[in-house]
Enzyme design. Structure first.
Site, PDB file in Angstrom:
ATOM      1  CE  LYS A  16       0.135  30.781  11.563  1.00 18.37           C
ATOM      2  NZ  LYS A  16       1.335  30.788  10.747  1.00 18.37           N
ATOM      3  CE  LYS A  55       5.633  24.479  11.010  1.00 17.89           C
ATOM      4  NZ  LYS A  55       6.574  24.309   9.936  1.00 17.89           N
ATOM      5  CE  LYS A  58      -2.478  23.829   8.986  1.00 16.40           C
ATOM      6  NZ  LYS A  58      -1.800  24.998   8.436  1.00 16.40           N
TER       7      LYS A  58
HETATM    8  P1  TYM Z   1       4.291  26.141   6.625  1.00 18.15           P
HETATM    9  O1  TYM Z   1       5.659  26.238   7.200  1.00 18.15           O
HETATM   10  O2  TYM Z   1       3.123  26.312   7.521  1.00 18.15           O
HETATM   11  O3  TYM Z   1       4.105  24.768   5.869  1.00 18.15           O
HETATM   12  C1  TYM Z   1       5.034  24.332   4.889  1.00 18.15           C
HETATM   13  C2  TYM Z   1       4.350  23.544   3.793  1.00 18.15           C
HETATM   14  O4  TYM Z   1       3.673  22.404   4.348  1.00 18.15           O
HETATM   15  C3  TYM Z   1       2.310  22.424   3.963  1.00 18.15           C
HETATM   16  N1  TYM Z   1       1.510  21.884   5.068  1.00 18.15           N
HETATM   17  C4  TYM Z   1       0.589  20.925   4.930  1.00 18.15           C
HETATM   18  N2  TYM Z   1       0.181  20.223   3.850  1.00 18.15           N
HETATM   19  C5  TYM Z   1      -0.791  19.295   4.045  1.00 18.15           C
HETATM   20  N3  TYM Z   1      -1.352  19.036   5.270  1.00 18.15           N
HETATM   21  C6  TYM Z   1      -0.960  19.713   6.378  1.00 18.15           C
HETATM   22  N4  TYM Z   1      -1.496  19.445   7.564  1.00 18.15           N
HETATM   23  C7  TYM Z   1       0.054  20.714   6.232  1.00 18.15           C
HETATM   24  N5  TYM Z   1       0.671  21.553   7.101  1.00 18.15           N
HETATM   25  C8  TYM Z   1       1.553  22.268   6.371  1.00 18.15           C
HETATM   26  C9  TYM Z   1       1.983  23.876   3.704  1.00 18.15           C
HETATM   27  O5  TYM Z   1       0.871  24.016   2.845  1.00 18.15           O
HETATM   28  C10 TYM Z   1       3.253  24.358   3.075  1.00 18.15           C
HETATM   29  O6  TYM Z   1       3.295  24.051   1.690  1.00 18.15           O
HETATM   30  N6  TYM Z   1       3.668  30.510   4.316  1.00 18.15           N
HETATM   31  C11 TYM Z   1       4.300  29.222   4.197  1.00 18.15           C
HETATM   32  C12 TYM Z   1       5.780  29.285   4.025  1.00 18.15           C
HETATM   33  C13 TYM Z   1       6.244  30.130   2.891  1.00 18.15           C
HETATM   34  C14 TYM Z   1       6.137  29.812   1.509  1.00 18.15           C
HETATM   35  C15 TYM Z   1       6.754  30.882   0.824  1.00 18.15           C
HETATM   36  C16 TYM Z   1       5.591  28.747   0.819  1.00 18.15           C
HETATM   37  C17 TYM Z   1       6.882  31.323   2.981  1.00 18.15           C
HETATM   38  N7  TYM Z   1       7.188  31.779   1.748  1.00 18.15           N
HETATM   39  C18 TYM Z   1       6.804  30.922  -0.573  1.00 18.15           C
HETATM   40  C19 TYM Z   1       5.653  28.779  -0.585  1.00 18.15           C
HETATM   41  C20 TYM Z   1       6.263  29.841  -1.261  1.00 18.15           C
HETATM   42  C21 TYM Z   1       4.000  28.437   5.477  1.00 18.15           C
HETATM   43  O7  TYM Z   1       3.754  28.964   6.515  1.00 18.15           O
HETATM   44  O8  TYM Z   1       4.157  27.120   5.359  1.00 18.15           O
END
Ligand code: TYM
Length: 339
Positions: free
Chosen positions: A119, A205, A202
């Site tokens: 990022k 969004k 991947k």
């Molecule tokens: P974020 O918002 O990028 O994504 C949310 C969840 O969706 C999953 N995900 C995917 N799984 C499979 N294939 C994909 N293409 C895909 N894109 C996204 C992510 O693995 C995630 O589970 N850092 C985290 C948010 C967060 C969090 C936390 C998660 C903040 N605090 C505490 C767990 C526990 C994030 O950016 O997810």
């Protein structure tokens, strides 16, 4: 592993930084829903403090994204009766514990995070301090509940390893057994959903191409069109999983089918092996529309009443603080803060 026994408790979060995708749904939300009916307390979070670490979001956009994400959770089957549903900024103990963890985590640990490197890119000097500290806030999200299990997609694995390192270092430094060593839950056929335009990237969004992803707000026509146009190769589908080696686009579509139909990849291939994409894609499109269209229409209905969403989040924050306030208080005591 820790000697202390902790209440089985699930925490996970999603950033309200844009719309929900099929990747979020298959990689995370489907498991969030099923864990509500297992032996866990479940807490699910819109991580709005994380959403401002990357690019500037207009306040109106952040507000809308947060409510839309809450609507997406509920429309997908997360019940405010069974789970605590919150937005992160309304439970101040997340940010308070994050500060402590900023002082536990080492610069070197943070600098090795692949998501930071991706990022921040080549211009790390211009990245926000918040983006660098992001994984310490994520560790705080989890550990301020003493959560034992965290369902996520594969891309979050490294952040969860860091969470374990932070918990272990805190426990070691202060000679306590206070924070649990959390288990990641990375399960299912679609823990890494790839772009529909490029099987090596991947689904995200933030991809500039809307055709690369299925959004949870897409209507039936858009879902069917994107699947019809998804990149594939000219061969027929294999009858066994090893036949998908070196065929990333084919593997991705089969994984999506398996995730949506809740079957193993082997089972799916036993059914569709030998088919050309011209036959398989309409099957996949029908399945995706059948599963996703009801969610998107329920999201739209919920978005007509934002005050109700706000009420659910306010109630969630109150319930959450009953857990987080005593854990933060005890953390301060362990550290030696007078109060
Ligand atoms: P974020 O918002 O990028 O994504 C949310 C969840 O969706 C999953 N995900 C995917 N799984 C499979 N294939 C994909 N293409 C895909 N894109 C996204 C992510 O693995 C995630 O589970 N850092 C985290 C948010 C967060 C969090 C936390 C998660 C903040 N605090 C505490 C767990 C526990 C994030 O950016 O997810």
């Amino acid at each position: 592993m820790s000697e202390t026994s902790f209440t089985p408790r699930v925490f996970s979060g999603i950033q309200p930084s844009g719309g929900l995708t099929l990747g979020n749904y298959l990689g995370a939300i489907k498991r969030f829903v099923s864990m509500q009916d297992e032996d866990f307390e479940t807490i699910y979070c819109m991580v709005d403090l994380h959403a401002i670490t990357a690019k500037f979001l207009e306040p109106e956009v952040l507000r809308r994204n947060t409510r839309e994400l809450a609507a997406g959770f509920i429309a997908s089957g997360i019940s405010p009766e069974k789970s605590i549903l919150i937005n992160q900024s309304q439970v101040p103990e997340h940010a308070q514990l994050a500060w402590i963890f900023n002082c536990v985590a080492r610069m070197g640990w943070m600098g090795r995070m692949t998501q930071w490197k991706d990022k921040a890119g080549k211009n790390a000097e211009a990245a926000s301090l918040g983006l660098f500290a992001y994984p310490a806030l994520m560790a705080a999200d989890i550990l301020v509940y003493h959560a034992t299990h965290v369902p996520v997609g594969e891309d979050q694995k490294q952040h969860l390893e860091l969470t374990r390192d932070i918990a272990a270092k805190f426990n070691h430094d202060y000679g306590v057994d206070f924070f649990p060593i959390t288990e990641p839950v990375i399960e299912g056929a679609a823990t890494r959903v790839m772009s529909l335009r490029d099987g090596s990237k991947k689904m995200s969004k933030s991809d500039p191409s809307d055709a690369s992803r299925i959004n949870m707000t897409d209507d039936a026509d858009a879902i069917a069109r994107k699947i019809r146009k998804a990149k594939t190769d000219p061969d027929a589908l294999p009858s066994e999983a090893k036949g998908l080696d070196d065929r990333p686009e084919a593997r991705n579509l089969v994984n999506i089918y398996a995730g949506l139909s809740e079957q193993s990849v082997d089972k799916v291939l036993a059914e569709v092996g030998g088919q050309q994409f011209g036959t398989f894609k309409p099957l996949l499109a029908d399945l995706a529309v059948a599963k996703l269209a009801p969610i998107s229409s329920e999201m739209a209905r919920l978005m007509d009443d934002p005050a109700e969403i706000d009420r659910i989040l306010a109630k969630g924050a109150e319930q959450a603080r009953e857990i987080t306030a005593p854990i933060l208080k005890k953390t301060y005591e362990i550290i030696g803060m007078v109060g």
